[in-house]
Design a protein around this motif. Sequence first.
Motif, PDB file in Angstrom:
ATOM      1  N   THR A  48       0.829  -1.204   0.000  1.00 29.82           N
ATOM      2  CA  THR A  48       0.000   0.000   0.000  1.00 29.82           C
ATOM      3  C   THR A  48       0.863   1.253   0.000  1.00 29.82           C
ATOM      4  O   THR A  48       0.579   2.230  -0.712  1.00 29.82           O
ATOM      5  N   GLU A  49       1.943   1.222   0.782  1.00 28.97           N
ATOM      6  CA  GLU A  49       2.836   2.378   0.856  1.00 28.97           C
ATOM      7  C   GLU A  49       3.529   2.654  -0.476  1.00 28.97           C
ATOM      8  O   GLU A  49       3.901   3.798  -0.763  1.00 28.97           O
ATOM      9  N   LEU A  50       3.700   1.615  -1.301  1.00 23.15           N
ATOM     10  CA  LEU A  50       4.293   1.828  -2.620  1.00 23.15           C
ATOM     11  C   LEU A  50       3.360   2.614  -3.544  1.00 23.15           C
ATOM     12  O   LEU A  50       3.803   3.155  -4.561  1.00 23.15           O
ATOM     13  N   GLY A  51       2.074   2.647  -3.201  1.00 26.37           N
ATOM     14  CA  GLY A  51       1.120   3.421  -3.994  1.00 26.37           C
ATOM     15  C   GLY A  51       0.724   2.779  -5.307  1.00 26.37           C
ATOM     16  O   GLY A  51       0.254   3.470  -6.222  1.00 26.37           O
ATOM     17  N   LEU A  52       0.862   1.451  -5.414  1.00 25.86           N
ATOM     18  CA  LEU A  52       0.531   0.795  -6.678  1.00 25.86           C
ATOM     19  C   LEU A  52      -0.954   0.893  -7.000  1.00 25.86           C
ATOM     20  O   LEU A  52      -1.340   0.872  -8.175  1.00 25.86           O
ATOM     21  N   ASN A  53      -1.792   1.001  -5.971  1.00 21.27           N
ATOM     22  CA  ASN A  53      -3.226   1.142  -6.216  1.00 21.27           C
ATOM     23  C   ASN A  53      -3.564   2.453  -6.917  1.00 21.27           C
ATOM     24  O   ASN A  53      -4.650   2.602  -7.485  1.00 21.27           O
ATOM     25  N   LEU A  54      -2.634   3.408  -6.911  1.00 23.14           N
ATOM     26  CA  LEU A  54      -2.886   4.725  -7.508  1.00 23.14           C
ATOM     27  C   LEU A  54      -2.429   4.824  -8.960  1.00 23.14           C
ATOM     28  O   LEU A  54      -2.681   5.838  -9.615  1.00 23.14           O
ATOM     29  N   GLY A  81       7.660 -12.871  -7.917  1.00 23.08           N
ATOM     30  CA  GLY A  81       7.340 -13.063  -6.506  1.00 23.08           C
ATOM     31  C   GLY A  81       6.094 -13.883  -6.260  1.00 23.08           C
ATOM     32  O   GLY A  81       5.823 -14.276  -5.126  1.00 23.08           O
ATOM     33  N   LEU A  82       5.297 -14.133  -7.313  1.00 21.05           N
ATOM     34  CA  LEU A  82       4.021 -14.840  -7.150  1.00 21.05           C
ATOM     35  C   LEU A  82       3.238 -14.221  -5.990  1.00 21.05           C
ATOM     36  O   LEU A  82       2.751 -14.904  -5.083  1.00 21.05           O
ATOM     37  N   VAL A  83       3.107 -12.915  -6.036  1.00 26.65           N
ATOM     38  CA  VAL A  83       2.564 -12.140  -4.922  1.00 26.65           C
ATOM     39  C   VAL A  83       1.147 -12.586  -4.580  1.00 26.65           C
ATOM     40  O   VAL A  83       0.311 -12.803  -5.465  1.00 26.65           O
ATOM     41  N   LEU A  84       0.872 -12.728  -3.296  1.00 28.74           N
ATOM     42  CA  LEU A  84      -0.418 -13.234  -2.820  1.00 28.74           C
ATOM     43  C   LEU A  84      -1.489 -12.156  -2.764  1.00 28.74           C
ATOM     44  O   LEU A  84      -2.682 -12.464  -2.803  1.00 28.74           O
ATOM     45  N   GLU A  85      -1.092 -10.897  -2.648  1.00 29.20           N
ATOM     46  CA  GLU A  85      -2.060  -9.805  -2.551  1.00 29.20           C
ATOM     47  C   GLU A  85      -2.649  -9.482  -3.927  1.00 29.20           C
ATOM     48  O   GLU A  85      -1.964  -9.619  -4.946  1.00 29.20           O
ATOM     49  N   PRO A  86      -3.914  -9.020  -3.967  1.00 27.16           N
ATOM     50  CA  PRO A  86      -4.583  -8.751  -5.254  1.00 27.16           C
ATOM     51  C   PRO A  86      -4.199  -7.391  -5.834  1.00 27.16           C
ATOM     52  O   PRO A  86      -5.049  -6.526  -6.052  1.00 27.16           O
ATOM     53  N   VAL A  87      -2.919  -7.204  -6.113  1.00 30.96           N
ATOM     54  CA  VAL A  87      -2.432  -5.900  -6.565  1.00 30.96           C
ATOM     55  C   VAL A  87      -3.085  -5.487  -7.879  1.00 30.96           C
ATOM     56  O   VAL A  87      -3.551  -4.351  -8.034  1.00 30.96           O
ATOM     57  N   MET A  88      -3.130  -6.403  -8.840  1.00 25.68           N
ATOM     58  CA  MET A  88      -3.644  -6.035 -10.149  1.00 25.68           C
ATOM     59  C   MET A  88      -5.155  -5.817 -10.120  1.00 25.68           C
ATOM     60  O   MET A  88      -5.677  -4.954 -10.841  1.00 25.68           O
ATOM     61  N   GLU A  89      -5.872  -6.594  -9.298  1.00 27.92           N
ATOM     62  CA  GLU A  89      -7.315  -6.376  -9.178  1.00 27.92           C
ATOM     63  C   GLU A  89      -7.609  -4.964  -8.690  1.00 27.92           C
ATOM     64  O   GLU A  89      -8.495  -4.277  -9.208  1.00 27.92           O
ATOM     65  N   ILE A 217      -5.723  -8.324 -19.065  1.00 27.17           N
ATOM     66  CA  ILE A 217      -4.506  -7.883 -19.754  1.00 27.17           C
ATOM     67  C   ILE A 217      -3.382  -7.635 -18.750  1.00 27.17           C
ATOM     68  O   ILE A 217      -2.223  -8.013 -18.979  1.00 27.17           O
ATOM     69  N   ALA A 218      -3.709  -7.024 -17.620  1.00 34.33           N
ATOM     70  CA  ALA A 218      -2.694  -6.773 -16.595  1.00 34.33           C
ATOM     71  C   ALA A 218      -2.177  -8.076 -16.000  1.00 34.33           C
ATOM     72  O   ALA A 218      -0.972  -8.234 -15.749  1.00 34.33           O
ATOM     73  N   GLU A 219      -3.077  -9.036 -15.764  1.00 33.38           N
ATOM     74  CA  GLU A 219      -2.661 -10.330 -15.220  1.00 33.38           C
ATOM     75  C   GLU A 219      -1.774 -11.089 -16.207  1.00 33.38           C
ATOM     76  O   GLU A 219      -0.916 -11.881 -15.804  1.00 33.38           O
ATOM     77  N   CYS A 220      -1.979 -10.858 -17.494  1.00 33.90           N
ATOM     78  CA  CYS A 220      -1.109 -11.478 -18.499  1.00 33.90           C
ATOM     79  C   CYS A 220       0.336 -11.031 -18.310  1.00 33.90           C
ATOM     80  O   CYS A 220       1.272 -11.817 -18.492  1.00 33.90           O
ATOM     81  N   ALA A 221       0.527  -9.768 -17.941  1.00 30.70           N
ATOM     82  CA  ALA A 221       1.882  -9.268 -17.701  1.00 30.70           C
ATOM     83  C   ALA A 221       2.504  -9.944 -16.486  1.00 30.70           C
ATOM     84  O   ALA A 221       3.700 -10.262 -16.483  1.00 30.70           O
ATOM     85  N   VAL A 222       1.705 -10.167 -15.433  1.00 32.84           N
ATOM     86  CA  VAL A 222       2.212 -10.886 -14.263  1.00 32.84           C
ATOM     87  C   VAL A 222       2.658 -12.288 -14.665  1.00 32.84           C
ATOM     88  O   VAL A 222       3.717 -12.773 -14.245  1.00 32.84           O
TER      89      VAL A 222
END
Length: 353
Positions: A48-54, A81-89, A217-222
């Motif tokens: 969240t502090e990285l601000g990716l949601n913005l 990293g196979l990140v567990l949090e729903p960053v792209m969503e 499309i974003a998940e394809c990049a992951v």
Amino acid sequence: MDFSLSEEQRMLQETVGKFVADRYSLDQRKGYMALAEGHDQGVASELTELGLNLVQIPEDQGGLGGDAFDAMVVGEALGPGLVLEPVMEVMTAVAALAGGRPDILEDSNSHTLGLYERGQRYALTAAGTQVEGGKITGAKTLVPNTAGATHALVSASEGGQLGLYRVAMSDEAVTLFNYPLQDGRPFADLQFDGAAAERIDGVGLAEIEAAVARLTIAECAVAVGAMQAALDMTKEYLSVRKQFGRPLAAFQELQFRLVDMNMEVQDARSMAIWAANQANLTTGEALLRAASMAKAKIGKAATYVAEDSIQLHGGMGMTLEYGIGAFAKYLITFNLLHGDVDYHMGRSMRLSA
């Protein structure tokens, strides 16, 4: 067209890449998965502090004003990293479906998405979830990471019209059934028994389909980032593992297999770039078609890389202790979420007719 990264995109890539390297080794990820929530809330706070949601929220609404290329940069950097949090969503779909509401955009990390229903496959028509008199009834499946969410954005029908509704997770009429996916990411089913539902103005089926297309499309990049990491891990294994006194990488047949995997990864990356460009340029059916073409191509490539990476690791690839299995599970799961290869091949052909 020049697809090289801008200075800002390189900085974004480096920031996300450093976070993954520091906080998402495979051993760290296993530890997060073992927690009751299925992920680490402290790590989620750091994200969240990285601000990716913005990233994809317009500047005049308090965001960074990025586009689909920026989301692609973030996604590919997160992949290893196979990140567990729903960053792209959160970055793509929640931002797109917020209806411009500041209270949602400013706290988008605390919102999750309930768009799918059991028995409806990949349909987004919300046939079984209804709203009447401001109360919602029905159920949603495959809702990501509810442990960190205070609200869900839920699709439902009211008076025969599909809309999107904001529902508080703390409502006593909301029941959660938590479970991990095969790749370890925490998901849940939600049951609504008359929970209070607040409609999001201006969001209907077309807007929901477009948001899911951008998310796809974003998940394809992951997935491309995860495929590259799986390929790199396989190369390293073949370089150090010896047979008949020689590294496995010295055998020509295995070199051919690595080349084939690399071609799949590069083709997938090219398709991800094309799809991101289409997400910036198109809307409506053209956007849906681009998402389907990308998912059909990259989903097939992901399955190929997953299967070949396991085969080239031999018996080690089948063990839970060795990391390649985590990538294989993620890539296979990616192929199934938001529509598998068969679904998207069919949709792209229908939209091309």
